[in-house]
Design a protein around this motif. Structure first.
Motif, PDB file in Angstrom:
ATOM      1  N   ILE A   1     -13.272   0.788 -26.833  1.00  0.00           N
ATOM      2  CA  ILE A   1     -11.928   0.195 -27.036  1.00  0.00           C
ATOM      3  C   ILE A   1     -11.456   0.592 -28.538  1.00  0.00           C
ATOM      4  O   ILE A   1     -12.507   0.238 -29.510  1.00  0.00           O
TER       5      ILE A   1
ATOM      6  N   THR B   1     -10.243  -3.154 -34.332  1.00  0.00           N
ATOM      7  CA  THR B   1      -8.916  -3.699 -34.938  1.00  0.00           C
ATOM      8  C   THR B   1      -8.719  -3.258 -36.183  1.00  0.00           C
ATOM      9  O   THR B   1      -7.525  -3.562 -36.558  1.00  0.00           O
ATOM     10  N   ASN B   2      -9.012  -2.065 -36.768  1.00  0.00           N
ATOM     11  CA  ASN B   2      -8.538  -1.369 -37.730  1.00  0.00           C
ATOM     12  C   ASN B   2      -7.984   0.008 -37.343  1.00  0.00           C
ATOM     13  O   ASN B   2      -7.797   0.950 -38.053  1.00  0.00           O
TER      14      ASN B   2
ATOM     15  N   LEU C   1     -19.682  -8.419 -37.363  1.00  0.00           N
ATOM     16  CA  LEU C   1     -19.779  -7.133 -36.890  1.00  0.00           C
ATOM     17  C   LEU C   1     -20.576  -7.507 -35.619  1.00  0.00           C
ATOM     18  O   LEU C   1     -21.099  -8.647 -35.344  1.00  0.00           O
ATOM     19  N   ILE C   2     -20.480  -6.869 -34.475  1.00  0.00           N
ATOM     20  CA  ILE C   2     -21.080  -6.958 -33.449  1.00  0.00           C
ATOM     21  C   ILE C   2     -21.753  -5.520 -32.766  1.00  0.00           C
ATOM     22  O   ILE C   2     -21.125  -4.664 -33.462  1.00  0.00           O
TER      23      ILE C   2
ATOM     24  N   VAL D   1     -19.960  -1.796 -32.652  1.00  0.00           N
ATOM     25  CA  VAL D   1     -18.761  -1.555 -33.564  1.00  0.00           C
ATOM     26  C   VAL D   1     -18.834  -0.226 -34.123  1.00  0.00           C
ATOM     27  O   VAL D   1     -20.011   0.112 -34.707  1.00  0.00           O
TER      28      VAL D   1
ATOM     29  N   LYS E   1     -12.865  -0.642 -38.889  1.00  0.00           N
ATOM     30  CA  LYS E   1     -13.444  -0.407 -37.467  1.00  0.00           C
ATOM     31  C   LYS E   1     -12.606   0.294 -36.726  1.00  0.00           C
ATOM     32  O   LYS E   1     -11.370  -0.138 -36.383  1.00  0.00           O
TER      33      LYS E   1
ATOM     34  N   VAL F   1     -14.688   0.283 -30.515  1.00  0.00           N
ATOM     35  CA  VAL F   1     -16.157  -0.436 -30.215  1.00  0.00           C
ATOM     36  C   VAL F   1     -16.501   0.095 -28.876  1.00  0.00           C
ATOM     37  O   VAL F   1     -15.861   0.040 -27.949  1.00  0.00           O
TER      38      VAL F   1
ATOM     39  N   ILE G   1     -18.224   0.171 -25.276  1.00  0.00           N
ATOM     40  CA  ILE G   1     -18.033  -0.593 -24.324  1.00  0.00           C
ATOM     41  C   ILE G   1     -19.707  -1.167 -23.975  1.00  0.00           C
ATOM     42  O   ILE G   1     -20.594  -0.363 -23.731  1.00  0.00           O
ATOM     43  N   SER G   2     -19.600  -2.388 -23.395  1.00  0.00           N
ATOM     44  CA  SER G   2     -21.027  -2.957 -23.094  1.00  0.00           C
ATOM     45  C   SER G   2     -21.725  -1.798 -21.952  1.00  0.00           C
ATOM     46  O   SER G   2     -22.949  -1.793 -22.232  1.00  0.00           O
TER      47      SER G   2
ATOM     48  N   LEU H   1      -9.524  -2.541 -21.942  1.00  0.00           N
ATOM     49  CA  LEU H   1     -10.282  -3.955 -21.889  1.00  0.00           C
ATOM     50  C   LEU H   1     -10.644  -4.054 -20.324  1.00  0.00           C
ATOM     51  O   LEU H   1     -11.823  -4.273 -20.001  1.00  0.00           O
TER      52      LEU H   1
ATOM     53  N   ALA I   1     -13.248  -1.822 -18.854  1.00  0.00           N
ATOM     54  CA  ALA I   1     -14.193  -1.928 -19.496  1.00  0.00           C
ATOM     55  C   ALA I   1     -15.172  -3.098 -18.860  1.00  0.00           C
ATOM     56  O   ALA I   1     -16.378  -3.128 -18.368  1.00  0.00           O
TER      57      ALA I   1
END
Lengths: 224, 314
Positions: free
Chosen positions: B184, B187-188, B236-237, B240, B264, B267, B269-270, B292, B295
């Protein structure tokens, strides 16, 4: 108060409090952080407050972005803050062995060593956030005369207890770690104690820190 | 009779792991836990254990272990080459199949096969000290069981509460590899030039040797930043993808620093995380953009698949 909420990947909320980095913005972040934490919202697994952002990660097995976003938007943040900031004194020794980057700072800031210490010690610094490594506090704001960039090449190992300066902030390396901040001294005080389950961090966001200069004699014999 | 593992050779990066620890990002402590969650859960399921019991995670080369004590079952999950050395014979081990060993037997975890992480679980309990509700070892911060350190040669691991009810279990499961990692936008994302964005989503990247439980570094065509190569440090998560000034992406993995100051771009996806961490240095990957909502659906499917595998073993 949150300017914008977006998703960071599929399992986190990215709450933006504005581009300005100052105490006012950060206080809002901290207020939200404490409120969300207190509410113990189902599915939220981690909160990361920083200068002007709050990242809320959640368990995608239990909830999803839209649901958490709604809960955060409808959160009442005004009823839950009763914590007063703690004031914490941190002793620092600045002998040559500890003040690793003092020469660099003297050059970059065009200030004598004594003046650097004078402008740094005995002032109140606000804790904006903790993290990067466990328990590391990010404290500000430094006097304008003390603001320098990071080292061009970061150190592979910064000794535990080192106190560093970069831009408007000071930090403390809670254990040996790589890092690029300008080191001006070292504290004998435990800033992070992993044996404490409840509050391993000496300093939390919103707290006030005052640095006190101590002699090498006092450093060696320091006893909490 | 005391039961224990004698670690003759610890392997490259052998640690205790479980589900990891929550709610500590704000003080700088990452999630940690088993890198490949599915293989971790399967290891416990194959022994009829509670699903969240501590196991031994190894990377590349695993441990050589001598067992002392009463009969015990163990299982290895992942894509792993290992053998069981008994007095009179050697057995080539199969993953996803539990084995009974007895006093004096050895387990030799030779290596992971075109992958990184494998798991060894037992139907007993390692005698461990937990930290913040988890045994998971973070060697950089020295947090978790075993004083926050990897296992060392000649170490002794006591084993308690061996379950005498040992049922033979086996699962037909093949670890598929993926070359496309779904992402996904970060944010940057708009910090990068049009050319840089194209490179990110169209070109191949190679997993670098400088990858560990903290992060996976990638090499490929440089991704050009046209706004700022630094951002104000923020949370962070895992998953990322940060791009520092040198233009090479770094993916945050389970032991990542909790705060970072690089833009960033995306990311992971899970649902793709377990497969991502298994990509060994030299592997080629491509990123694919995803929305999203897709995902979220993919994660549900992945979860369902994991749960189906687990229920087959009940």
């Amino acid at each position: 108060m949150i300017k914008n909420i977006s998703n960071l990947g599929d399992a986190a909320l990215y709450c933006d409090f504005g581009t300005e980095v100052n105490k006012e913005t950060n206080s809002k972040v901290i207020k939200y952080f404490r409120s969300v934490k207190k509410k113990e919202i189902q599915g939220i697994i981690n909160l990361t407050p920083s200068y002007n952002k709050l990242i809320i990660s959640f368990d995608l097995k239990k909830t999803h972005f839209k649901e958490i976003k709604k809960k955060i938007e409808n959160l009442d943040v005004n009823d839950s803050i009763s914590e007063f900031p703690k004031k914490i004194e941190i002793p620092i020794c600045c002998t040559d062995d500890f003040s690793l980057d003092i020469k660099r700072l003297e050059e970059k800031l065009s200030l004598k060593r004594e003046k650097i210490y004078e402008n740094f010690f005995n002032k109140e610094y606000f804790c904006y956030m903790t993290g990067f490594i466990a328990g590391m506090p990010f404290l500000g704001d430094l006097d304008k005369s003390l603001r320098a960039n990071r080292l061009e090449t970061p150190r592979v190992k910064v000794p535990k207890g080192s106190v560093g300066l970069t831009e408007q902030f000071a930090n403390v390396y809670t254990f040996e770690s790589p890092g690029g901040w300008n080191i001006i001294g070292n504290t004998p005080k435990e800033i992070f104690d992993s044996s404490k389950t409840e509050n391993p961090n000496l300093v939390s966001p919103g707290d006030i820190v005052i640095f006190k200069q101590i002699s090498f004699e006092n450093y060696k014999n320091y006893n909490e | 009779m005391n039961s224990f593992f004698e670690i003759i050779r610890a392997g490259i990066n052998t640690t205790f792991q479980d589900e990891g620890r929550n709610n500590l990002y704000h003080i700088g402590i990452p999630f940690s836990g088993a890198m490949d969650k599915r293989n971790y859960l399967l290891s416990n399921s194959l022994l009829g254990n509670k699903i969240n019991k501590p196991v031994i995670e190894f990377a590349y080369q695993g441990p050589l272990i001598k067992y002392r004590g009463e009969k015990i079952s163990f299982v290895i999950t992942g894509d792993v080459i290992f053998k069981i050395i008994k007095k009179e014979k050697e057995i080539q081990g199969n993953c996803y199949e539990n084995y009974i060993i007895e006093d004096g037997d050895q387990i030799d975890v030779i290596s992971t096969n075109k992958s990184v992480y494998g798991y060894l679980a037992i139907n007993g309990e390692f005698n461990l000290k937990f930290q913040w509700g988890s045994c998971s070892v973070n060697t950089k911060a020295n947090i978790g069981s075993n004083n926050g350190k990897k296992l060392g040669d000649n170490q002794k691991l006591d084993i308690l509460n061996i379950n005498s009810n040992q049922v033979k279990k086996k699962l037909n499961y093949i670890n598929t590899r993926i070359e496309r990692i779904r992402v996904i936008k970060g944010t940057n994302f708009n910090y990068f030039s049009d050319e840089g964005k194209k490179i990110f989503f169209n070109k191949e990247f190679t997993v670098s040797k400088l990858s560990d439980r903290m992060g996976m570094r990638l090499e490929g065509q440089k991704i050009e930043n046209i706004v700022d190569t630094n951002i104000r440090s923020e949370g962070l998560i895992k998953g990322v993808i940060q791009v520092p000034a040198d233009g090479n992406p770094i993916i945050m993995l389970s032991d990542h620093g909790t705060i970072g100051g690089y833009p960033k771009i995306g990311v992971v996806i899970s649902s793709d995380y377990d497969k991502l961490v298994q990509l060994s240095p030299g592997s080629k990957i491509k990123f694919q953009e995803i929305e999203l909502s897709d995902a979220e659906t993919l994660f549900k499917l992945y979860e369902m698949e994991t749960q189906n595998l687990i229920s087959q073993l009940k």
